[in-house]
Scaffold this motif. Structure first.
Motif, mmCIF file in Angstrom:
data_model
loop_
_atom_site.group_PDB
_atom_site.id
_atom_site.type_symbol
_atom_site.label_atom_id
_atom_site.label_comp_id
_atom_site.label_asym_id
_atom_site.label_seq_id
_atom_site.Cartn_x
_atom_site.Cartn_y
_atom_site.Cartn_z
ATOM 1 N N PHE A 31 0.918 -1.118 -0.012
ATOM 2 C CA PHE A 31 0.018 -0.168 0.173
ATOM 3 C C PHE A 31 0.917 1.299 0.061
ATOM 4 C CE2 PHE A 31 -2.706 2.979 2.589
ATOM 5 C CZ PHE A 31 -3.679 3.144 1.342
ATOM 6 N N TYR A 32 1.944 1.308 0.819
ATOM 7 C CA TYR A 32 2.697 2.323 0.740
ATOM 8 C C TYR A 32 3.771 2.534 -0.358
ATOM 9 C CZ TYR A 32 7.536 4.784 2.232
ATOM 10 O OH TYR A 32 8.257 5.582 2.145
ATOM 11 N N LYS A 33 4.066 1.542 -1.074
ATOM 12 C CA LYS A 33 4.764 1.723 -2.508
ATOM 13 C C LYS A 33 3.524 2.335 -3.504
ATOM 14 C CE LYS A 33 7.892 -2.086 -2.166
ATOM 15 N NZ LYS A 33 8.502 -3.348 -2.362
ATOM 16 N N GLU A 34 2.030 1.918 -3.559
ATOM 17 C CA GLU A 34 1.319 2.197 -4.495
ATOM 18 C C GLU A 34 1.096 3.749 -4.053
ATOM 19 O OE1 GLU A 34 -1.116 2.516 -7.629
ATOM 20 O OE2 GLU A 34 0.211 0.665 -6.915
ATOM 21 N N MET A 35 0.719 4.204 -2.811
ATOM 22 C CA MET A 35 0.639 5.596 -2.601
ATOM 23 C C MET A 35 1.669 6.375 -2.928
ATOM 24 S SD MET A 35 -2.347 5.837 -1.353
ATOM 25 C CE MET A 35 -2.675 4.478 -2.706
ATOM 26 N N ARG A 36 2.978 6.087 -3.052
ATOM 27 C CA ARG A 36 4.181 6.965 -3.321
ATOM 28 C C ARG A 36 3.971 7.042 -4.795
ATOM 29 N NH1 ARG A 36 9.936 5.281 -1.330
ATOM 30 N NH2 ARG A 36 10.337 6.916 -2.828
ATOM 31 N N LEU A 37 3.720 5.998 -5.432
ATOM 32 C CA LEU A 37 3.506 6.083 -6.974
ATOM 33 C C LEU A 37 2.444 6.845 -7.473
ATOM 34 C CD1 LEU A 37 3.934 2.451 -8.046
ATOM 35 C CD2 LEU A 37 5.508 3.944 -8.523
ATOM 36 N N GLN A 38 1.488 7.036 -6.757
ATOM 37 C CA GLN A 38 0.349 8.076 -6.960
ATOM 38 C C GLN A 38 0.454 9.324 -6.266
ATOM 39 O OE1 GLN A 38 -3.279 6.249 -5.987
ATOM 40 N NE2 GLN A 38 -2.747 4.414 -6.469
ATOM 41 N N GLY A 39 1.455 9.514 -5.659
ATOM 42 C CA GLY A 39 1.946 11.026 -5.032
ATOM 43 C C GLY A 39 0.867 11.213 -3.931
ATOM 44 N N ASP A 40 0.358 10.179 -3.202
ATOM 45 C CA ASP A 40 -0.685 10.476 -2.320
ATOM 46 C C ASP A 40 -0.159 10.459 -0.943
ATOM 47 O OD1 ASP A 40 -2.864 10.146 -0.485
ATOM 48 O OD2 ASP A 40 -4.249 9.055 -1.772
ATOM 49 N N VAL A 41 0.201 11.970 -0.452
ATOM 50 C CA VAL A 41 0.897 12.078 0.642
ATOM 51 C C VAL A 41 -0.046 11.540 1.829
ATOM 52 C CG1 VAL A 41 1.742 13.561 2.400
ATOM 53 C CG2 VAL A 41 2.076 14.182 -0.225
ATOM 54 N N SER A 42 -1.229 11.783 1.988
ATOM 55 C CA SER A 42 -2.287 11.177 3.170
ATOM 56 C C SER A 42 -2.163 9.788 3.205
ATOM 57 C CB SER A 42 -3.413 11.626 2.704
ATOM 58 O OG SER A 42 -3.692 13.099 2.770
ATOM 59 N N GLY A 43 -2.234 9.022 2.032
ATOM 60 C CA GLY A 43 -2.022 7.659 1.988
ATOM 61 C C GLY A 43 -0.755 7.062 2.418
ATOM 62 N N VAL A 44 0.458 7.707 1.887
ATOM 63 C CA VAL A 44 1.710 7.479 2.391
ATOM 64 C C VAL A 44 1.795 7.271 3.967
ATOM 65 C CG1 VAL A 44 4.274 8.103 2.371
ATOM 66 C CG2 VAL A 44 2.837 7.985 0.144
ATOM 67 N N ILE A 45 1.340 8.447 4.547
ATOM 68 C CA ILE A 45 1.417 8.806 6.019
ATOM 69 C C ILE A 45 0.430 7.497 6.798
ATOM 70 C CG2 ILE A 45 0.334 10.088 7.644
ATOM 71 C CD1 ILE A 45 1.231 12.570 6.227
ATOM 72 N N ASN A 46 -0.598 7.303 6.239
ATOM 73 C CA ASN A 46 -1.441 6.399 6.635
ATOM 74 C C ASN A 46 -0.843 4.805 6.707
ATOM 75 O OD1 ASN A 46 -3.551 4.844 7.587
ATOM 76 N ND2 ASN A 46 -4.735 4.797 5.475
ATOM 77 N N ALA A 47 -0.273 4.532 5.654
ATOM 78 C CA ALA A 47 0.657 3.304 5.421
ATOM 79 C C ALA A 47 1.721 3.137 6.216
ATOM 80 C CB ALA A 47 1.128 3.154 3.880
#
Length: 234
Positions: A31-47
């Motif tokens: 999930f962290y890798k995918e959020m990084r690819l999408q540039g989703d900061v909130s998702g990266v923080i969540n993961a």
């Protein structure tokens, strides 16, 4: 026999728990890798927050704090790693503390962190931060040492970014140091406005669009010729 059965059940429970934890960790790593690819900061923080709960480590905590700081969530960054001065901190942790404390207008605490970074790796950019903060806390002599180092070591291609306007801009790092030198001169001697303005003029020659230097020059010249004094002359 009953005791053996209890042990087997307990072992199976632990095995299932370990498997669940391992699967969760793999899930949030993906999930962290995918959020990084999408540039989703909130998702990266969540993961990263979930990964810190599942498999806590100092490295993950430092990374999470960096993500917060990079997103201008400086209070959250400091809540993650603290504000204490520690020589054992990683470079990343010290950098986060320094930047976030400066952003939250805590110059004395920020100064402690920037000094750790500078002692580990002296360079003109860190020298600028130290000079700027030392001027803010009234340590003009300490600021002068870093300013002279910066002017001597800043390369022509080195830039420093300023954000006092809506649109951020960059100026030559050496010009930024000359601007600080002018401010330091004024702080040392409030009567030497001409000397302070001379250094700021040098900075403006290097970059006429150096907005902060222009504002400082106007402020200093207004002290030299206050409006009230001009009205009396008329």
């Amino acid at each position: 026999m009953k005791r053996i059965a209890i042990i087997i059940i307990a072992f199976m429970g632990l095995s299932a728990s370990a498997q669940t934890k391992s699967e969760l960790q793999k899930h949030y790593e993906a999930f962290y890798k995918e959020m990084r690819l999408q540039g989703d900061v909130s998702g990266v923080i969540n993961a990263m927050t979930h990964l810190n709960v599942i498999a806590p480590s100092k490295e993950r905590k430092d990374t999470l704090a960096y993500i917060y700081a990079n997103d201008n969530q400086h209070l959250q960054a400091l809540n993650t790693i603290g504000i204490e001065k520690s020589e054992s901190d990683s470079d990343l942790a010290v950098q986060v503390k320094a930047i976030s404390l400066k952003a939250l207008n805590q110059p004395k605490r920020a100064l402690e962190q920037f000094e750790i970074l500078y002692n580990r790796n002296p360079n003109p950019y860190l020298a600028y931060e130290l000079a700027d903060l030392k001027i803010q806390v009234g340590n003009a002599d300490g600021a002068q040492t870093h300013i002279e180092y910066g002017i001597a070591n800043a390369k022509d291609d080195m830039k420093y970014a300023f954000y006092e306007r809506q649109q951020p801009y960059e100026v030559p790092l050496k010009a930024a140091f000359l601007h600080l030198k002018g401010l330091m001169r004024y702080n040392k001697d409030k009567n030497d406005i001409d000397g302070a303005v001379a250094f700021i003029d040098e900075a403006l020659k290097m970059d006429p669009n150096f907005n902060l230097a222009s504002l400082s020059k106007q402020a200093l010249e207004s002290r030299k010729n206050p409006p009230a004094a001009a009205e009396k002359k008329e």
